[in-house]
Design a protein around this motif. Structure first.
Motif, PDB file in Angstrom:
ATOM      1  N   PHE A 107       0.828  -1.210   0.000  1.00 45.44           N
ATOM      2  CA  PHE A 107       0.000   0.000   0.000  1.00 45.44           C
ATOM      3  C   PHE A 107       0.864   1.262   0.000  1.00 45.44           C
ATOM      4  O   PHE A 107       0.572   2.231  -0.702  1.00 45.44           O
ATOM      5  CB  PHE A 107      -0.921   0.020   1.230  1.00 45.44           C
ATOM      6  CG  PHE A 107      -2.089  -0.911   1.138  1.00 45.44           C
ATOM      7  CD1 PHE A 107      -2.380  -1.596  -0.031  1.00 45.44           C
ATOM      8  CD2 PHE A 107      -2.929  -1.108   2.226  1.00 45.44           C
ATOM      9  CE1 PHE A 107      -3.464  -2.450  -0.126  1.00 45.44           C
ATOM     10  CE2 PHE A 107      -4.017  -1.955   2.151  1.00 45.44           C
ATOM     11  CZ  PHE A 107      -4.279  -2.627   0.976  1.00 45.44           C
ATOM     12  N   THR A 108       1.931   1.260   0.805  1.00 43.86           N
ATOM     13  CA  THR A 108       2.811   2.426   0.922  1.00 43.86           C
ATOM     14  C   THR A 108       3.478   2.756  -0.407  1.00 43.86           C
ATOM     15  O   THR A 108       3.517   3.920  -0.817  1.00 43.86           O
ATOM     16  CB  THR A 108       3.899   2.174   1.983  1.00 43.86           C
ATOM     17  OG1 THR A 108       3.280   1.975   3.258  1.00 43.86           O
ATOM     18  CG2 THR A 108       4.866   3.348   2.069  1.00 43.86           C
ATOM     19  N   GLY A 190       0.042   7.135   6.422  1.00 48.23           N
ATOM     20  CA  GLY A 190       1.092   8.010   6.937  1.00 48.23           C
ATOM     21  C   GLY A 190       2.424   7.795   6.246  1.00 48.23           C
ATOM     22  O   GLY A 190       3.083   8.748   5.815  1.00 48.23           O
ATOM     23  N   SER A 191       2.836   6.539   6.104  1.00 46.71           N
ATOM     24  CA  SER A 191       4.119   6.244   5.458  1.00 46.71           C
ATOM     25  C   SER A 191       4.068   6.569   3.964  1.00 46.71           C
ATOM     26  O   SER A 191       5.067   6.995   3.379  1.00 46.71           O
ATOM     27  CB  SER A 191       4.491   4.773   5.668  1.00 46.71           C
ATOM     28  OG  SER A 191       3.453   3.917   5.228  1.00 46.71           O
ATOM     29  N   LEU A 242      12.113   4.283   1.715  1.00 49.68           N
ATOM     30  CA  LEU A 242      11.436   2.989   1.760  1.00 49.68           C
ATOM     31  C   LEU A 242      12.108   2.042   2.753  1.00 49.68           C
ATOM     32  O   LEU A 242      11.437   1.277   3.445  1.00 49.68           O
ATOM     33  CB  LEU A 242      11.422   2.359   0.370  1.00 49.68           C
ATOM     34  CG  LEU A 242      10.251   2.719  -0.546  1.00 49.68           C
ATOM     35  CD1 LEU A 242      10.443   2.098  -1.917  1.00 49.68           C
ATOM     36  CD2 LEU A 242       8.932   2.265   0.060  1.00 49.68           C
ATOM     37  N   GLY A 243      13.440   2.094   2.810  1.00 48.79           N
ATOM     38  CA  GLY A 243      14.165   1.254   3.758  1.00 48.79           C
ATOM     39  C   GLY A 243      13.800   1.583   5.194  1.00 48.79           C
ATOM     40  O   GLY A 243      13.573   0.687   6.023  1.00 48.79           O
ATOM     41  N   ASN A 296      18.857  -1.345   6.319  1.00 45.36           N
ATOM     42  CA  ASN A 296      19.914  -0.413   5.891  1.00 45.36           C
ATOM     43  C   ASN A 296      20.897  -1.082   4.946  1.00 45.36           C
ATOM     44  O   ASN A 296      21.338  -0.477   3.957  1.00 45.36           O
ATOM     45  CB  ASN A 296      20.656   0.132   7.113  1.00 45.36           C
ATOM     46  CG  ASN A 296      19.821   1.100   7.921  1.00 45.36           C
ATOM     47  OD1 ASN A 296      18.907   1.722   7.386  1.00 45.36           O
ATOM     48  ND2 ASN A 296      20.115   1.228   9.191  1.00 45.36           N
ATOM     49  N   PHE A 297      21.239  -2.337   5.243  1.00 51.28           N
ATOM     50  CA  PHE A 297      22.150  -3.089   4.373  1.00 51.28           C
ATOM     51  C   PHE A 297      21.515  -3.305   3.007  1.00 51.28           C
ATOM     52  O   PHE A 297      22.183  -3.183   1.968  1.00 51.28           O
ATOM     53  CB  PHE A 297      22.494  -4.431   5.025  1.00 51.28           C
ATOM     54  CG  PHE A 297      23.468  -5.255   4.233  1.00 51.28           C
ATOM     55  CD1 PHE A 297      24.829  -5.016   4.320  1.00 51.28           C
ATOM     56  CD2 PHE A 297      23.019  -6.273   3.396  1.00 51.28           C
ATOM     57  CE1 PHE A 297      25.731  -5.780   3.594  1.00 51.28           C
ATOM     58  CE2 PHE A 297      23.909  -7.039   2.666  1.00 51.28           C
ATOM     59  CZ  PHE A 297      25.284  -6.783   2.767  1.00 51.28           C
ATOM     60  N   THR A 298      20.215  -3.619   2.997  1.00 52.47           N
ATOM     61  CA  THR A 298      19.501  -3.812   1.732  1.00 52.47           C
ATOM     62  C   THR A 298      19.458  -2.526   0.920  1.00 52.47           C
ATOM     63  O   THR A 298      19.633  -2.540  -0.306  1.00 52.47           O
ATOM     64  CB  THR A 298      18.068  -4.311   2.001  1.00 52.47           C
ATOM     65  OG1 THR A 298      18.122  -5.503   2.782  1.00 52.47           O
ATOM     66  CG2 THR A 298      17.343  -4.590   0.699  1.00 52.47           C
ATOM     67  N   VAL A 299      19.237  -1.389   1.612  1.00 52.80           N
ATOM     68  CA  VAL A 299      19.228  -0.091   0.934  1.00 52.80           C
ATOM     69  C   VAL A 299      20.584   0.188   0.290  1.00 52.80           C
ATOM     70  O   VAL A 299      20.666   0.607  -0.869  1.00 52.80           O
ATOM     71  CB  VAL A 299      18.868   1.033   1.930  1.00 52.80           C
ATOM     72  CG1 VAL A 299      19.177   2.408   1.332  1.00 52.80           C
ATOM     73  CG2 VAL A 299      17.397   0.953   2.293  1.00 52.80           C
ATOM     74  N   ASP A 300      21.668  -0.076   1.031  1.00 51.21           N
ATOM     75  CA  ASP A 300      23.017   0.131   0.480  1.00 51.21           C
ATOM     76  C   ASP A 300      23.266  -0.774  -0.725  1.00 51.21           C
ATOM     77  O   ASP A 300      23.893  -0.359  -1.715  1.00 51.21           O
ATOM     78  CB  ASP A 300      24.076  -0.141   1.557  1.00 51.21           C
ATOM     79  CG  ASP A 300      24.071   0.911   2.651  1.00 51.21           C
ATOM     80  OD1 ASP A 300      23.629   2.042   2.373  1.00 51.21           O
ATOM     81  OD2 ASP A 300      24.514   0.611   3.769  1.00 51.21           O
ATOM     82  N   PHE A 301      22.761  -2.007  -0.635  1.00 52.60           N
ATOM     83  CA  PHE A 301      22.933  -2.956  -1.735  1.00 52.60           C
ATOM     84  C   PHE A 301      22.186  -2.490  -2.984  1.00 52.60           C
ATOM     85  O   PHE A 301      22.736  -2.504  -4.100  1.00 52.60           O
ATOM     86  CB  PHE A 301      22.439  -4.337  -1.290  1.00 52.60           C
ATOM     87  CG  PHE A 301      22.542  -5.394  -2.349  1.00 52.60           C
ATOM     88  CD1 PHE A 301      23.768  -5.941  -2.691  1.00 52.60           C
ATOM     89  CD2 PHE A 301      21.415  -5.842  -3.011  1.00 52.60           C
ATOM     90  CE1 PHE A 301      23.867  -6.917  -3.675  1.00 52.60           C
ATOM     91  CE2 PHE A 301      21.491  -6.807  -3.995  1.00 52.60           C
ATOM     92  CZ  PHE A 301      22.727  -7.351  -4.323  1.00 52.60           C
ATOM     93  N   VAL A 302      20.933  -2.057  -2.789  1.00 50.24           N
ATOM     94  CA  VAL A 302      20.133  -1.564  -3.917  1.00 50.24           C
ATOM     95  C   VAL A 302      20.757  -0.295  -4.493  1.00 50.24           C
ATOM     96  O   VAL A 302      20.813  -0.109  -5.714  1.00 50.24           O
ATOM     97  CB  VAL A 302      18.673  -1.303  -3.470  1.00 50.24           C
ATOM     98  CG1 VAL A 302      17.865  -0.643  -4.580  1.00 50.24           C
ATOM     99  CG2 VAL A 302      18.009  -2.620  -3.057  1.00 50.24           C
TER     100      VAL A 302
END
Length: 318
Positions: A107-108, A190-191, A242-243, A296-302
């Protein structure tokens, strides 16, 4: 490869420091868990038996080492309040929170990107400022207010969705979905507003760049400029947002889960704090830390995939 190894090392170091800090902070809090669980009328023999059974007679250092070794063996200890395995309690609540988080995240993303692109696309029309004002109001409404309003409309008024309770997916997909629609929508509004805001700002910032002016000089329209040129660069800040949103919803919403009586992680956190259930609190804080670090690790990877310059810069710095 160096970039990813460094991130993994940072992940493990941070996790160790959080476990150390979490354990010792909760152990130093005033109050005897035995008295809270057994009540003030408990006699000294009962308190002593409880402390021996739960390992409270050992030193703080011994309890920490025992807890860490237990984590590596999948044993997070015994809950003071429920007298059950902490691993079992978290596993049962985690299935609810993961279900809620998955629907909320979908949904977000839909709400955030739709309105983010919409605001950027209509920025030069008379509708932009009124919609932006409504967005500010929407952004300011707390999730529990949204939840109560949704309950009044869809549960009390229309009677088409349940106001509280959780139905596992094993009891039927549609019953499971119905039990999560209102809480997921309450959280995602909200998000989604936050994501829409960051997406709009990111697109508008990219439009000031030279490559966008070049694309417009070639006769490309607004939609073509956004989809063909701006989207890739504008999505980077949105990935970070999103992360953070994913980490927050995976951590369980204490307020929303209590409003809708969902037996998730958020509700478990609230009850464990009230009863000073240290084994459960420590494990839940560690869970939240792992979720945040993984996101956070996933965000850095992406990020490194979308923009390879990040990997190259990290390698050059080293």
């Amino acid at each position: 490869m160096t970039f990813y190894l460094k991130k993994i090392l940072d992940f493990l170091t941070t996790l160790f420091l959080i476990s150390l800090l979490t354990f010792f902070v909760f152990q130093l809090l005033p109050g005897n868990p035995a008295l809270i669980i057994l009540g003030p009328e408990a006699d000294p023999a009962q308190i002593q038996e409880f402390e021996l059974r739960m390992g409270l007679d050992k030193s703080i250092a011994e309890r920490y080492v025992s807890w860490i070794f237990g984590i590596f063996h999948g044993d997070l200890g015994i809950s003071y309040q429920y007298n059950q395995s902490v691993s079992k309690l978290i596993k049962g609540s985690l299935s609810v929170t993961l279900s809620l988080a998955s629907i909320t995240f979908i949904f977000t993303v839909c709400i955030g990107f739709f309105f983010g692109f919409l605001y950027a696309y209509i920025r030069k029309t008379p509708f932009f400022k009124p919609l932006l004002t409504l967005h500010q109001i929407w952004f300011s409404i707390p999730s529990f207010c949204t939840a109560l309003l949704l309950i009044l409309v869809f549960s009390v008024g229309l009677g088409i969705l349940p106001a509280m309770g959780y139905t596992p997916i094993s009891a039927g997909f549609f019953a499971w979905l119905q039990s999560l629609l209102l809480p997921a929508f309450s959280l995602s509004l909200g998000s989604g507003a936050i994501l829409a805001r960051y997406t709009t700002i990111s697109i508008l910032n990219q439009e000031k760049q030279d490559y966008v002016r070049t694309a417009r000089s070639k006769g490309l329209g607004d939609w073509g400029v956004i989809t063909r040129h701006i989207l890739r660069n504008a999505i980077l800040p949105s990935v970070t947002t999103l992360g953070l949103i994913l980490a927050e919803i995976l951590g369980g919403s204490i307020i929303i889960e209590n409003v809708f009586s969902l037996p998730g992680i958020g509700r478990l956190i609230a009850s464990s704090i009230q009863t000073r259930d240290f084994p459960l609190i420590q494990s839940l804080v560690l869970y939240l830390a792992v979720i945040t670090l993984l996101c956070n690790f996933t965000v850095d990877f992406v990020y490194s995939i979308i923009d390879p310059r990040i990997r190259n810069e990290a390698g050059l710095k080293k």
